[in-house]
Write a protein that holds these residues in place. Structure first.
Motif, PDB file in Angstrom:
ATOM      1  N   GLU A 253      40.882  25.044  33.088  1.00 35.64           N
ATOM      2  CA  GLU A 253      40.879  25.863  31.879  1.00 35.64           C
ATOM      3  C   GLU A 253      42.058  25.552  30.958  1.00 35.64           C
ATOM      4  OE1 GLU A 253      39.029  29.711  34.313  1.00 35.64           O
ATOM      5  OE2 GLU A 253      40.995  29.812  33.360  1.00 35.64           O
ATOM      6  N   SER A 254      41.774  25.417  29.689  1.00 36.31           N
ATOM      7  CA  SER A 254      42.856  25.260  28.705  1.00 36.31           C
ATOM      8  C   SER A 254      43.507  26.593  28.394  1.00 36.31           C
ATOM      9  CB  SER A 254      42.288  24.662  27.411  1.00 36.31           C
ATOM     10  OG  SER A 254      41.288  25.514  26.864  1.00 36.31           O
ATOM     11  N   PHE A 255      42.901  27.695  28.868  1.00 36.26           N
ATOM     12  CA  PHE A 255      43.329  29.041  28.485  1.00 36.26           C
ATOM     13  C   PHE A 255      43.791  29.867  29.685  1.00 36.26           C
ATOM     14  CE2 PHE A 255      38.777  28.570  29.094  1.00 36.26           C
ATOM     15  CZ  PHE A 255      38.515  29.483  30.100  1.00 36.26           C
ATOM     16  N   GLY A 256      43.785  29.284  30.897  1.00 37.20           N
ATOM     17  CA  GLY A 256      43.971  30.088  32.095  1.00 37.20           C
ATOM     18  C   GLY A 256      45.262  29.864  32.848  1.00 37.20           C
ATOM     19  N   TYR A 257      45.151  29.736  34.173  1.00 40.14           N
ATOM     20  CA  TYR A 257      46.293  29.709  35.077  1.00 40.14           C
ATOM     21  C   TYR A 257      46.330  28.365  35.802  1.00 40.14           C
ATOM     22  CZ  TYR A 257      45.618  34.635  34.098  1.00 40.14           C
ATOM     23  OH  TYR A 257      45.438  35.834  33.446  1.00 40.14           O
ATOM     24  N   HIS A 258      47.548  27.857  36.040  1.00 41.35           N
ATOM     25  CA  HIS A 258      47.667  26.480  36.522  1.00 41.35           C
ATOM     26  C   HIS A 258      48.631  26.317  37.687  1.00 41.35           C
ATOM     27  CE1 HIS A 258      45.224  25.372  33.084  1.00 41.35           C
ATOM     28  NE2 HIS A 258      46.024  26.087  32.323  1.00 41.35           N
ATOM     29  N   SER A 259      48.906  27.397  38.375  1.00 43.16           N
ATOM     30  CA  SER A 259      49.729  27.322  39.583  1.00 43.16           C
ATOM     31  C   SER A 259      49.456  28.565  40.418  1.00 43.16           C
ATOM     32  CB  SER A 259      51.218  27.253  39.233  1.00 43.16           C
ATOM     33  OG  SER A 259      51.669  28.488  38.690  1.00 43.16           O
ATOM     34  N   SER A 260      49.781  28.478  41.696  1.00 44.48           N
ATOM     35  CA  SER A 260      49.600  29.649  42.555  1.00 44.48           C
ATOM     36  C   SER A 260      50.468  30.807  42.069  1.00 44.48           C
ATOM     37  CB  SER A 260      49.938  29.294  43.998  1.00 44.48           C
ATOM     38  OG  SER A 260      51.275  28.852  44.123  1.00 44.48           O
ATOM     39  N   LYS A 261      51.655  30.513  41.584  1.00 41.25           N
ATOM     40  CA  LYS A 261      52.543  31.574  41.104  1.00 41.25           C
ATOM     41  C   LYS A 261      51.913  32.332  39.946  1.00 41.25           C
ATOM     42  CE  LYS A 261      57.197  32.431  39.271  1.00 41.25           C
ATOM     43  NZ  LYS A 261      58.496  31.807  38.890  1.00 41.25           N
ATOM     44  N   GLU A 262      51.364  31.605  38.980  1.00 42.41           N
ATOM     45  CA  GLU A 262      50.706  32.244  37.834  1.00 42.41           C
ATOM     46  C   GLU A 262      49.479  33.032  38.275  1.00 42.41           C
ATOM     47  OE1 GLU A 262      49.736  29.143  35.121  1.00 42.41           O
ATOM     48  OE2 GLU A 262      51.748  28.993  34.276  1.00 42.41           O
ATOM     49  N   TRP A 263      48.685  32.439  39.178  1.00 42.05           N
ATOM     50  CA  TRP A 263      47.456  33.085  39.611  1.00 42.05           C
ATOM     51  C   TRP A 263      47.743  34.373  40.382  1.00 42.05           C
ATOM     52  CZ3 TRP A 263      42.760  33.701  38.330  1.00 42.05           C
ATOM     53  CH2 TRP A 263      41.825  34.243  39.220  1.00 42.05           C
ATOM     54  N   PHE A 264      48.714  34.332  41.254  1.00 37.62           N
ATOM     55  CA  PHE A 264      49.019  35.515  42.052  1.00 37.62           C
ATOM     56  C   PHE A 264      49.624  36.626  41.193  1.00 37.62           C
ATOM     57  CE2 PHE A 264      49.583  32.517  45.923  1.00 37.62           C
ATOM     58  CZ  PHE A 264      48.205  32.392  46.023  1.00 37.62           C
ATOM     59  N   ALA A 265      50.364  36.255  40.169  1.00 36.94           N
ATOM     60  CA  ALA A 265      50.874  37.267  39.229  1.00 36.94           C
ATOM     61  C   ALA A 265      49.714  37.928  38.493  1.00 36.94           C
ATOM     62  CB  ALA A 265      51.848  36.633  38.242  1.00 36.94           C
ATOM     63  N   TYR A 266      48.709  37.122  38.114  1.00 39.38           N
ATOM     64  CA  TYR A 266      47.514  37.684  37.486  1.00 39.38           C
ATOM     65  C   TYR A 266      46.813  38.654  38.419  1.00 39.38           C
ATOM     66  CZ  TYR A 266      42.493  37.979  36.723  1.00 39.38           C
ATOM     67  OH  TYR A 266      41.205  38.452  36.633  1.00 39.38           O
ATOM     68  N   LEU A 267      46.663  38.276  39.693  1.00 39.71           N
ATOM     69  CA  LEU A 267      45.973  39.147  40.648  1.00 39.71           C
ATOM     70  C   LEU A 267      46.679  40.491  40.779  1.00 39.71           C
ATOM     71  CD1 LEU A 267      44.954  36.741  43.577  1.00 39.71           C
ATOM     72  CD2 LEU A 267      43.534  37.590  41.697  1.00 39.71           C
ATOM     73  N   ASP A 268      48.000  40.484  40.802  1.00 36.62           N
ATOM     74  CA  ASP A 268      48.743  41.744  40.907  1.00 36.62           C
ATOM     75  C   ASP A 268      48.491  42.635  39.697  1.00 36.62           C
ATOM     76  OD1 ASP A 268      49.816  41.064  43.360  1.00 36.62           O
ATOM     77  OD2 ASP A 268      51.645  40.209  42.510  1.00 36.62           O
ATOM     78  N   GLU A 269      48.494  42.042  38.495  1.00 41.07           N
ATOM     79  CA  GLU A 269      48.241  42.816  37.277  1.00 41.07           C
ATOM     80  C   GLU A 269      46.791  43.274  37.214  1.00 41.07           C
ATOM     81  OE1 GLU A 269      50.429  43.925  34.996  1.00 41.07           O
ATOM     82  OE2 GLU A 269      51.865  43.172  36.479  1.00 41.07           O
ATOM     83  N   TRP A 270      45.897  42.431  37.709  1.00 40.80           N
ATOM     84  CA  TRP A 270      44.472  42.775  37.743  1.00 40.80           C
ATOM     85  C   TRP A 270      44.242  44.020  38.587  1.00 40.80           C
ATOM     86  CZ3 TRP A 270      40.959  41.029  42.022  1.00 40.80           C
ATOM     87  CH2 TRP A 270      39.609  41.309  41.765  1.00 40.80           C
ATOM     88  N   LYS A 271      44.855  44.083  39.757  1.00 37.70           N
ATOM     89  CA  LYS A 271      44.677  45.256  40.601  1.00 37.70           C
ATOM     90  C   LYS A 271      45.244  46.501  39.920  1.00 37.70           C
ATOM     91  CE  LYS A 271      45.645  47.510  44.954  1.00 37.70           C
ATOM     92  NZ  LYS A 271      46.268  47.492  46.291  1.00 37.70           N
ATOM     93  N   LYS A 272      46.380  46.377  39.260  1.00 34.99           N
ATOM     94  CA  LYS A 272      46.950  47.525  38.549  1.00 34.99           C
ATOM     95  C   LYS A 272      45.976  48.030  37.487  1.00 34.99           C
ATOM     96  CE  LYS A 272      51.816  46.177  39.111  1.00 34.99           C
ATOM     97  NZ  LYS A 272      53.029  45.724  38.388  1.00 34.99           N
TER      98      LYS A 272
END
Length: 421
Positions: free
Chosen positions: A380-399
């Motif tokens: 994705e040109s608009f998304g996440y490109h590392s485990s660190k970024e992805w896991f931060a997204y998951l935490d915010e997603w759950k919130k």
């Protein structure tokens, strides 16, 4: 006698001309959270109003906003008015809604797409199939997996695309994109070389017999079990947009635990909203399943790293071939992030990762289970490109998922009707 008949005839005409053809209402939305809410779903249950809705108009501040009318139970009548909205923390906003007893739903640019089709053996191209259908039900012993193009219903918004295998696995599989946009109508989940060169997406995950992304399975006390031993299996497109798609999967008379001998019906609905990469999964059973256990989770992508909060959130980031080894020609290794959120009251046990999955054992107190799945592709040109970024997204997603739903209060004709998602 003639005078009496004529009187009755004209009385009937008068009744028809004065029948109510519109219903105006105010819909007050209330965000009780301190956090702003964006692209939040609003549901208005039309069954609560004794009115034969055929069309609807929604405005805010005098400006028309897109809405969607859906027939959820397939009886030919619209059951729900749906829209998406933004609302600030601790704020209210009031929408004006008019329901019409005549006409057709307003047409808005679609922000989602869904398709289901039979395989047409006369057409060799995998992205030019043309036998579109809305539903299919098969009897015991019939495997429809190869009867359907892309093996089941597929649906998307501009960020992501999913498909549901129509067989005993019922696996949720994913299609990753390079750029935002709707493209399944063109690629039909199988882009050709020209489309790939033009930047279209593709299948980005090999799922095999794993959970894929959050597929619900049975549990025999030691291992997940497939959705075998059913009398009838079905898939149906319930909603086609412009703001959400809903795909329904049915398993009738499923003998989940042969030792108990108590078959159940299971209905699973996958809902994808415009502008959101997550998918909502609602499972309804025909009876209480307190006595049963189930399993779900996410595939253990090769060389993946795991993320969990220990309270129902689980994710991974990894890289693997998106197809089997014999089909790998023309494909590249794909890096994806996967996520699932299972409400803690439904978590019986969090099992350690095995070679296939990151599994949960699931309990359902009653007849209803709701959970959420999400994914991202490194393409994705608009998304996440590392485990660190992805896991931060998951935490915010759950919130975000844990926020209180927007309160909905409907007023019309001096009556109140309060609803919740």
């Amino acid at each position: 006698m003639k005078k009496l008949l004529l009187y009755g005839f004209f009385t009937l005409l008068a009744g028809l001309t004065t029948a109510q053809t519109t219903l105006d209402m105010n819909v007050e939305l209330r965000n009780d959270n301190r956090q702003d809410m964006t692209n939040s779903p609003i549901y208005i249950n039309l069954r609560n109003f004794d009115f034969p809705t055929r069309s609807a108009l929604v405005t805010y501040g005098g400006q028309e906003i897109p809405c969607q009318l859906d027939d959820l139970d397939g009886d030919g009548n619209f059951d729900e008015l749906f829209l998406l909205t933004d609302i600030g923390g601790k704020k209210n906003k009031t929408l004006k809604v008019t329901l019409y007893a005549e006409g057709k739903p307003h047409v808005y640019p679609s922000q989602v797409y869904v398709e289901m089709m039979l395989s047409n053996k006369k057409i060799k191209e995998t992205n030019k199939q043309d036998l579109y259908i809305s539903q299919l039900t098969v009897d015991r012993g019939v495997n429809p997996y190869n009867m359907l193009h892309h093996h089941g219903a597929a649906f998307e918004n501009d960020l992501v695309a999913y498909r549901i295998y129509f067989d005993h696995r019922q696996t949720v599989d994913i299609y990753g994109k390079y750029k935002k946009g709707l493209e399944l109508r063109q690629t039909q989940f199988y882009p050709d070389d020209v489309q790939k060169a033009a930047g279209f997406g593709d299948d980005v995950l090999w799922v095999g017999s794993t959970f894929g992304l959050g597929t619900l399975r049975g549990w025999d006390g030691s291992n997940p079990t497939m959705i075998n031993d059913v009398e009838h299996r079905g898939q149906r497109i319930i909603a086609r947009g412009p703001l959400r798609t809903i795909v329904e999967v049915t398993d009738e008379q499923w003998l989940q635990d042969s030792s108990k001998g108590k078959p159940i019906d299971m209905t699973t609905r996958y809902t994808l909203y415009a502008g959101r990469r997550d998918c909502r999964v609602d499972v309804v059973f025909s009876r209480s399943v307190n006595d049963l256990r189930f399993a779900t989770g996410i595939i253990n992508v090769k060389n993946s790293v795991e993320h969990t909060d220990g309270h129902g959130l689980r994710g991974c980031w990894g890289t693997d071939w998106p197809v089997s080894a014999k089909d790998s020609v023309g494909h590249k290794r794909e890096t994806v992030g996967l996520g699932i959120y299972l409400p803690e009251e439904n978590v019986e046990q969090v099992l350690p990762a095995d070679k296939d999955n990151y599994p949960f054992v699931v309990k359902v107190p009653g007849q209803l289970l709701t959970y959420y799945i999400t994914f991202g592709s490194d393409n994705e040109s608009f998304g996440y490109h590392s485990s660190k970024e992805w896991f931060a997204y998951l935490d915010e997603w759950k919130k975000m998922l844990a926020l209180k739903p927007i309160g909905v209060k409907v007023t019309f004709d001096n009556r109140d009707q309060t609803t919740n998602p």
